[in-house]
Each structure stands twice: as structure tokens, then as C-alpha cells.
Design a protein around this motif. Sequence first.
Motif, PDB file in Angstrom:
ATOM      1  N   TRP A  85       0.838  -1.207   0.000  1.00 50.03           N
ATOM      2  CA  TRP A  85       0.000   0.000   0.000  1.00 50.03           C
ATOM      3  C   TRP A  85       0.868   1.250   0.000  1.00 50.03           C
ATOM      4  CZ3 TRP A  85      -5.063   0.566  -0.875  1.00 50.03           C
ATOM      5  CH2 TRP A  85      -5.679   1.782  -0.548  1.00 50.03           C
ATOM      6  N   SER A  86       1.867   1.281   0.857  1.00 52.64           N
ATOM      7  CA  SER A  86       2.696   2.485   0.964  1.00 52.64           C
ATOM      8  C   SER A  86       3.682   2.621  -0.192  1.00 52.64           C
ATOM      9  CB  SER A  86       3.462   2.488   2.293  1.00 52.64           C
ATOM     10  OG  SER A  86       4.328   1.365   2.384  1.00 52.64           O
ATOM     11  N   THR A  87       4.148   1.490  -0.733  1.00 51.99           N
ATOM     12  CA  THR A  87       5.164   1.524  -1.791  1.00 51.99           C
ATOM     13  C   THR A  87       4.576   1.837  -3.161  1.00 51.99           C
ATOM     14  OG1 THR A  87       6.492  -0.098  -0.573  1.00 51.99           O
ATOM     15  CG2 THR A  87       7.014   0.203  -2.910  1.00 51.99           C
ATOM     16  N   TYR A  88       3.355   1.395  -3.411  1.00 54.56           N
ATOM     17  CA  TYR A  88       2.795   1.497  -4.757  1.00 54.56           C
ATOM     18  C   TYR A  88       1.634   2.489  -4.878  1.00 54.56           C
ATOM     19  CZ  TYR A  88       5.916  -2.303  -5.857  1.00 54.56           C
ATOM     20  OH  TYR A  88       7.053  -3.055  -6.048  1.00 54.56           O
ATOM     21  N   GLY A  89       1.562   3.419  -3.935  1.00 56.84           N
ATOM     22  CA  GLY A  89       0.673   4.553  -4.153  1.00 56.84           C
ATOM     23  C   GLY A  89      -0.613   4.576  -3.372  1.00 56.84           C
ATOM     24  N   GLY A  90      -0.834   3.634  -2.448  1.00 62.68           N
ATOM     25  CA  GLY A  90      -2.031   3.685  -1.624  1.00 62.68           C
ATOM     26  C   GLY A  90      -3.303   3.638  -2.455  1.00 62.68           C
ATOM     27  N   SER A  91      -4.122   4.658  -2.328  1.00 66.17           N
ATOM     28  CA  SER A  91      -5.408   4.703  -3.031  1.00 66.17           C
ATOM     29  C   SER A  91      -5.253   4.646  -4.539  1.00 66.17           C
ATOM     30  CB  SER A  91      -6.173   5.963  -2.627  1.00 66.17           C
ATOM     31  OG  SER A  91      -6.559   5.896  -1.268  1.00 66.17           O
ATOM     32  N   ALA A  92      -4.076   5.022  -5.054  1.00 71.69           N
ATOM     33  CA  ALA A  92      -3.848   4.935  -6.499  1.00 71.69           C
ATOM     34  C   ALA A  92      -3.945   3.494  -6.982  1.00 71.69           C
ATOM     35  CB  ALA A  92      -2.485   5.522  -6.849  1.00 71.69           C
ATOM     36  N   ILE A  93      -3.642   2.530  -6.109  1.00 70.51           N
ATOM     37  CA  ILE A  93      -3.792   1.116  -6.468  1.00 70.51           C
ATOM     38  C   ILE A  93      -5.247   0.821  -6.790  1.00 70.51           C
ATOM     39  CG2 ILE A  93      -3.607  -1.254  -5.604  1.00 70.51           C
ATOM     40  CD1 ILE A  93      -1.311  -0.265  -3.808  1.00 70.51           C
ATOM     41  N   ILE A  94      -6.144   1.299  -5.950  1.00 75.26           N
ATOM     42  CA  ILE A  94      -7.571   1.058  -6.159  1.00 75.26           C
ATOM     43  C   ILE A  94      -8.036   1.725  -7.447  1.00 75.26           C
ATOM     44  CG2 ILE A  94      -9.861   1.235  -5.137  1.00 75.26           C
ATOM     45  CD1 ILE A  94      -7.807  -0.570  -3.637  1.00 75.26           C
ATOM     46  N   GLU A  95      -7.559   2.942  -7.695  1.00 81.13           N
ATOM     47  CA  GLU A  95      -7.957   3.646  -8.915  1.00 81.13           C
ATOM     48  C   GLU A  95      -7.450   2.907 -10.157  1.00 81.13           C
ATOM     49  OE1 GLU A  95     -10.134   6.021  -8.844  1.00 81.13           O
ATOM     50  OE2 GLU A  95     -10.122   5.872  -6.651  1.00 81.13           O
ATOM     51  N   ARG A  96      -6.241   2.351 -10.101  1.00 80.65           N
ATOM     52  CA  ARG A  96      -5.745   1.581 -11.243  1.00 80.65           C
ATOM     53  C   ARG A  96      -6.609   0.351 -11.496  1.00 80.65           C
ATOM     54  NH1 ARG A  96      -0.536   3.101  -9.127  1.00 80.65           N
ATOM     55  NH2 ARG A  96      -0.290   1.137  -7.971  1.00 80.65           N
ATOM     56  N   MET A  97      -6.999  -0.324 -10.445  1.00 78.06           N
ATOM     57  CA  MET A  97      -7.839  -1.504 -10.604  1.00 78.06           C
ATOM     58  C   MET A  97      -9.220  -1.137 -11.139  1.00 78.06           C
ATOM     59  SD  MET A  97      -6.072  -4.231  -9.835  1.00 78.06           S
ATOM     60  CE  MET A  97      -4.862  -3.351 -10.847  1.00 78.06           C
ATOM     61  N   LYS A  98      -9.757  -0.011 -10.722  1.00 75.63           N
ATOM     62  CA  LYS A  98     -11.062   0.427 -11.216  1.00 75.63           C
ATOM     63  C   LYS A  98     -11.009   0.772 -12.701  1.00 75.63           C
ATOM     64  CE  LYS A  98     -13.336   3.404  -8.748  1.00 75.63           C
ATOM     65  NZ  LYS A  98     -13.602   4.584  -7.906  1.00 75.63           N
ATOM     66  N   ARG A  99      -9.846   1.208 -13.178  1.00 73.32           N
ATOM     67  CA  ARG A  99      -9.724   1.574 -14.591  1.00 73.32           C
ATOM     68  C   ARG A  99      -9.459   0.364 -15.489  1.00 73.32           C
ATOM     69  NH1 ARG A  99      -6.623   5.903 -12.383  1.00 73.32           N
ATOM     70  NH2 ARG A  99      -4.684   4.837 -12.987  1.00 73.32           N
ATOM     71  N   LEU A 100      -9.254  -0.794 -14.896  1.00 73.61           N
ATOM     72  CA  LEU A 100      -8.979  -1.993 -15.679  1.00 73.61           C
ATOM     73  C   LEU A 100     -10.301  -2.518 -16.242  1.00 73.61           C
ATOM     74  CD1 LEU A 100      -6.543  -3.842 -16.390  1.00 73.61           C
ATOM     75  CD2 LEU A 100      -7.223  -5.270 -14.452  1.00 73.61           C
ATOM     76  N   PRO A 101     -10.538  -2.372 -17.550  1.00 76.98           N
ATOM     77  CA  PRO A 101     -11.872  -2.707 -18.080  1.00 76.98           C
ATOM     78  C   PRO A 101     -12.243  -4.169 -17.924  1.00 76.98           C
ATOM     79  CG  PRO A 101     -10.302  -2.273 -19.874  1.00 76.98           C
ATOM     80  CD  PRO A 101      -9.631  -1.874 -18.598  1.00 76.98           C
TER      81      PRO A 101
END
Length: 393
Positions: free
Chosen positions: A121-137
Motif C-alpha cells: 500500500w505504501s510503496t505502490y501509491g495507496g489509493s492509487a492502487i484502487i484507482e488503477r484496478m477500477k480503470r482496468l476494463p
Amino acid sequence: MRMLLRGAATLAAVVMAASLTSGATAQSGTGKTAKTVRTVAAAQIPPGVTAGVAVFDRQTGKFTEQVNESAQFRSASVVKLLLALDFLLGRAPDYTIPAPDRARLEPMLRGSDDDAANYYWSTYGGSAIIERMKRLPELGLRDTAAPPADYPGFWGYTALSARDTVAIYRYILDKAPAPVRTFIMDNLRRSTRCSATDHFDQHFGIAGSFDRPWAVKQGWSGSYAKGTCGPQTLSSGTRAEPAAQAPRAAADVNLSLPALHTTGTVGADDRAIVAVLTLHEAGTSYGKAYTDIGRLTRSLNVPGAKRPAGTWFGTWSEFVNVRRSPTTGSDRMTQLPAGVEVLVSCQTRGEEVSLPPYTNEWWAYLPQYGGYMSNIYISSPDNRLPNVPECGQ
């Protein structure tokens, strides 16, 4: 599976009924979990439990259970599926996993290690991880949301629904690159009973309701008493969330009620995907939540599932030992969560146990633990359990 802060509490003894309850309406949490809409009659939700349920049959391509399936719950450790996916997809094209990451990911997926989740979570951007997964069609997440802005470090406060959980498993099984699918599912099949971080018994729900093959990723969150899982007496406290904050808007996810989630696949070739997300009334013990989610999961229509043989009984007292043989001098395999319901396959005479004014020489064999507990701690009127055969007969 909780985050960042530690605390400790004393667990009171709880006496649990052995029969299956069939409460029709779950109490509300907040916002989207305010109503439980049952679309399939099989799901039996215990009183005081708010549930989001989805069961998908991969063989027919249809849901067999949908209850409040779009409601958002805080994910607890179920979000570790997305943390693992985000990291592994970033290893394209060969998906090689460096040894240090393998040493983190395996206990995170098998034993729900929180330190590993904190690292990713801390190394790969925290909430940005969730946003990347949400953008995965290919994932198609509809109800998933990052933690509230005032809880940026709390990955377990990610919002997740039962139908989105099913979507995650469908992606892993049917769309993810083969090395990603193999790594995640192989580790979920090797789920350990004792959590790596806080020593909670995590073989509730799916793992307690069905015989293998299954693969699970569990989640729990709330101020439960310390974990009891493992062969030694455990002195560490729980990982607890911060105290409840001021009431939020009605649409926000409940962050305070005790949560317990069971997710994964059941049956040969991962036939059924099961997601059961639950909230429990304030002050609910881990043993009661464990029992309630077990009863709910056992009531579901899960294609391909094989149900274990035996009879379910309630227990009482806390820190009850499960022993390798029916004697107090044999090795202790683990201790039970207070008041948890257990599956008994047979019983045998062993060392007499005294708890004045009661004594009992009968011991129950618990096949899911591979050990024995004294019948004196089982909620039954007689020393010998009714309708349970003697071991070896």
C-alpha cells in the motif's frame, strides 16, 4: 486483519445454540447496507447480521445467490487480492516475482499478513492502487472505492461489494495472465488456519462450511478480542481501527461495526465463486461472528460444494483447547474462539475433565481441526453428545 493500531480486550464466555437460525431481515449498517433484499430464498441471515452475498456458478454462467450484492462494505483484508493483482500485473511481460516480494505475497495471501499489505500500500501509491484496478476494463468494478480521504493509510477501509468480489475472482480465473492466476490461486488454496499477523482462526465461512477443494481470501475488521489460534498461549492483542468518528453521510461505508468476510472458490475446477460480506452488531464477539457467518454460508446454494460429515454444536467458555488426543496432557493444537460453533464427527472416552460441579470423560473429535475437545465445553444437556457415533465405529 486490521491495520496500524493495537489494543487488547477480554472475551466473555458465550453459550451458542447448535441449531441453524433462519432470521429473515438483517439489521442495517449505514448507507447502502440499510436494506437486505433477498433474491434467492436459500440464504438464511442470522438476526443482527447485515450481509451482502453473491454466489456465481462458473459452469452455467449464472448467479445462484444474490443478496444485497451491490452494497458497499469495508473490505478488510479482501482488498489484498487487489494489492496482489496490481503488483503482479506490473511485472509484465514475464511476471517474474523477485524473492523478497514472494516472501511478502505468499504470507499476505495465505495467512493474511498485514505487514505485507502495509508495504504494498505504501510503496505502490495507496489509493492509487484502487484507482488503477477500477480503470482496468476487464475487471469491471462497479462498487469499489478507495478509503475515505481522512483514512489514507487504511487499506482495509476500501469499499467493496459482493458482486465486485465475484468480478475480481472471475478476472483472476478467466482473464488474468496464466502466471498471475496460478500464483494467486495456488496461494489461496494453501490458506493457513492461523492468520500470520494477529493469530485469528481464519477458517470460517467457506473454509468451515465445505470440504476441499476450496481457495479462500478472508477478511475481518473490528475490536475483537485477541486471537487464540496456534499451539501456544498467545499474549498479543488485536489490531484495531481508530475509535468511531462523527456520523458520516448516509451513503458512506460503515467503518465501526465488526466485519467478517469470507470469499473464494469452491468445488472442482473452482466451479463456484462465493462472496459473503457481513457486519455484526457492536460488541459481537469473534466466536459469535464466526458462527453466524458459518451458518449463513452453509445455507447457500453453492454448486459443486461438498459438505463435511458431522453435527454442529455450540461451545461455551473461552480459550478452550483442541488437543491431539483425548487427554489434557497431549499436545495443544490450538484454542477455540469463545463460544464458536464446531463440527463433531465422532466422540470417544478419554481423560475425565472436572469443572465443578460437572465432570465428563467424553471427548469430541473435530475433523476440521484434526483434534479433540472435552465434551464438558459443548452446549449439550448430557455428557455424551446425542446422535454422534463413537470414534472407530
